[in-house]
Scaffold this motif. Structure first.
Motif, PDB file in Angstrom:
ATOM      1  N   UNK A 104       0.518  -1.127   0.127  1.00  8.02           N
ATOM      2  CA  UNK A 104       0.145   0.003   0.027  1.00  8.02           C
ATOM      3  C   UNK A 104       0.970   1.222  -0.107  1.00  8.02           C
ATOM      4  N   UNK A 105       2.139   1.314   0.385  1.00 10.75           N
ATOM      5  CA  UNK A 105       2.995   2.417   0.598  1.00 10.75           C
ATOM      6  C   UNK A 105       3.741   2.784  -0.675  1.00 10.75           C
ATOM      7  N   UNK A 106       3.352   1.930  -1.730  1.00 10.97           N
ATOM      8  CA  UNK A 106       3.992   2.008  -3.180  1.00 10.97           C
ATOM      9  C   UNK A 106       5.266   2.507  -3.039  1.00 10.97           C
ATOM     10  N   UNK A 107       6.164   1.627  -2.425  1.00  6.08           N
ATOM     11  CA  UNK A 107       7.771   1.774  -2.529  1.00  6.08           C
ATOM     12  C   UNK A 107       8.564   1.467  -3.958  1.00  6.08           C
ATOM     13  N   UNK A 108       9.649   2.230  -3.912  1.00  6.70           N
ATOM     14  CA  UNK A 108      10.112   1.661  -5.243  1.00  6.70           C
ATOM     15  C   UNK A 108      10.364   0.340  -5.596  1.00  6.70           C
ATOM     16  N   UNK A 109      10.250  -0.043  -6.805  1.00  5.42           N
ATOM     17  CA  UNK A 109      10.136  -1.224  -7.353  1.00  5.42           C
ATOM     18  C   UNK A 109      10.890  -1.463  -8.578  1.00  5.42           C
ATOM     19  N   UNK A 110      11.679  -2.448  -8.838  1.00  3.79           N
ATOM     20  CA  UNK A 110      12.508  -2.646  -9.746  1.00  3.79           C
ATOM     21  C   UNK A 110      12.826  -4.267 -10.092  1.00  3.79           C
ATOM     22  N   UNK A 111      13.408  -4.619 -11.248  1.00  6.90           N
ATOM     23  CA  UNK A 111      13.827  -6.028 -11.566  1.00  6.90           C
ATOM     24  C   UNK A 111      15.290  -5.608 -11.913  1.00  6.90           C
ATOM     25  N   UNK A 112      16.103  -6.836 -11.651  1.00  6.55           N
ATOM     26  CA  UNK A 112      17.674  -6.855 -11.725  1.00  6.55           C
ATOM     27  C   UNK A 112      17.916  -7.704 -13.134  1.00  6.55           C
ATOM     28  N   UNK A 113      18.608  -7.209 -14.103  1.00  9.66           N
ATOM     29  CA  UNK A 113      18.999  -7.858 -15.152  1.00  9.66           C
ATOM     30  C   UNK A 113      20.023  -7.090 -16.006  1.00  9.66           C
ATOM     31  N   UNK A 114      20.164  -7.942 -17.028  1.00  5.72           N
ATOM     32  CA  UNK A 114      21.155  -6.992 -17.987  1.00  5.72           C
ATOM     33  C   UNK A 114      20.773  -6.035 -18.828  1.00  5.72           C
ATOM     34  N   UNK A 115      21.462  -5.232 -19.633  1.00  7.21           N
ATOM     35  CA  UNK A 115      20.891  -4.183 -20.334  1.00  7.21           C
ATOM     36  C   UNK A 115      19.776  -4.716 -21.332  1.00  7.21           C
TER      37      UNK A 115
END
Length: 417
Positions: A216-227
């Motif tokens: 609910x806090x909408x924290x920063x979100x990513x994935x990790x991977x190559x270019x």
């Protein structure tokens, strides 16, 4: 627990409630009518807990199944509490110090209260008490770490709280082995949490929906991977890239218009693999290069049988004090510097008309020429390895040439006087 009063909690602090049983979608409502849903989780000791991070001062109410209802008062944020990190959409204006530059929205970070934030990151393994104590004396304000699967979450969340109190953000790497709804519900109340979705999640809408639904806090979100990873999806707030060529930062920034963090470019160490046996000079050089391409580069270290980036403990390499020096340089930089691709032969960031930082890397330039509008300017020559700054005498205007010692790993800083 209907109508039961709860203790006061500070803004962006953690409210914790013990419930009579499992409960989904307990709705928290603020005085201004905004609503957020949170779910309970088992704590491993037979209890069902619920956590919530209020983002505004005033009275809050909550209501859910099993007679769950109540209210609490949210007070002012305490000292050092700036809230969670968000994207900062402010631009810096077009043009450069006479040659033009890149300007884009959303390339920077800030805390929720508006305080600027620049990540200085490292990757760590086991985050025990010794690791947290070591981090307190490093320049790092962001760590990449993996949440334990199954047992161990109670100790892990204690470490998160300790990192939060040190002002260190924690990017939590989730895996396919996690009970994602439970882990996200459990940790989302910590303001210093960022999420790194499981590998391949950019192609799996179900996993992403689980994270977003319970955060609910909408924290920063990513994935990790190559270019070649698809970082362009709108739910990805920043790109966490694996790439040993850090000059790719500028290209990726142009393509994605979001913050680029090279989170795996190699490690200083003595491991048997090339990517984990970089000399310290190369580790420091890659981080300077990526920063002056307009991005952020994460430190890693791999010495001995229990290396820092796999097992935690304490970093022992030569990079860390030099990254503390880099942080001093960058902390004195005006807000929102941008990469200027016009300086194709030396990575350069600038704040148009006010500031320029250029990294020369392995090149032994005897001098560098600049043409600057207005003025006067102050010029510093920086030895990035020996951590020395030399101010050149005089006021610099117009077209001029900066003399250099023709040594490697130098940088030039130009500031409007």
């Amino acid at each position: 627990m209907a109508g039961e009063p709860s203790p006061a909690v500070e803004r962006w602090g953690v409210l914790e409630l013990e419930l009579p049983g499992p409960a989904r979608d307990v709705v928290f409502s603020s005085e201004d009518g905004r609503c957020f849903a949170s779910s309970s989780f088992p704590d491993g000791r037979g209890r069902h807990l619920l956590r919530f991070m209020p983002d505004a001062e005033g009275e809050w109410t909550y209501e859910g199944p099993r007679g769950v209802a109540g209210s609490f008062v949210c007070g002012a944020a305490g000292e050092g509490n700036h809230g969670p990190v968000r994207l900062d959409g402010g631009g810096s204006g077009a043009g450069g110090l006479g040659v033009g530059g890149l300007d884009a929205e959303g390339l920077d970070f800030r805390y929720a209260d508006g305080t600027p934030y620049r990540p200085y990151g490292t990757t760590v393994g086991e985050v025990d008490e010794a690791t947290v104590a070591a981090l307190a004396s490093t320049p790092f304000n962001r760590v990449r770490l993996r949440a334990p699967e199954g047992e161990g979450l109670e100790a892990f969340e204690q470490r998160l709280a300790e990192l939060r109190d040190l002002g260190i953000e924690a990017e939590v790497r989730l895996t396919r082995g996690h009970d994602i709804p439970s882990v996200v519900s459990r940790l989302a109340a910590y303001r210093n949490v960022w999420w790194c979705a499981p590998e391949g999640a950019e192609r799996d809408p179900d996993v992403l929906a689980e994270i977003r639904e319970h955060d609910y806090g909408h924290h920063l979100l990513t994935v990790h991977g190559g270019a070649k990873t698809d970082f362009g999806a709108p739910w990805i707030t920043h790109a966490s890239v694996q790439h040993d060529e850090v000059r790719a930062v500028g290209v990726l920034t142009d393509q994605l218009c979001k913050p680029i963090l090279i989170d795996a470019c190699g490690a200083e160490g003595d491991a048997p693999t090339p990517e984990e046996s970089l000399p310290a000079r190369e580790m420091v050089a890659r981080i300077w290069e990526g920063v002056c391409q307009g991005g952020h580069v994460t430190h890693a270290e791999s010495y001995g049988p229990r290396p820092w980036s796999a097992c935690g403990g304490r970093p022992t390499g030569e990079s860390v004090p030099r990254l503390a020096f880099l942080r001093e340089i960058l902390d004195a930089t005006p807000p929102r510097p941008r990469h200027n691709p016009a300086y194709y032969d030396a990575s350069t960031i600038e704040v148009p008309g006010a500031y320029l930082l250029q990294y020369l890397g392995p090149h032994r330039y005897p001098s560098r020429r600049f043409t600057l509008p207005g003025g006067p300017y102050e010029v510093d020559v920086i030895d990035t390895w020996n951590m020395k700054v030399r101010r050149l005498p005089g006021a610099w205007t117009g077209d001029f040439e900066v003399p250099l010692p023709a040594e490697q790993y130098m940088a030039i800083r130009i500031s409007r006087a």
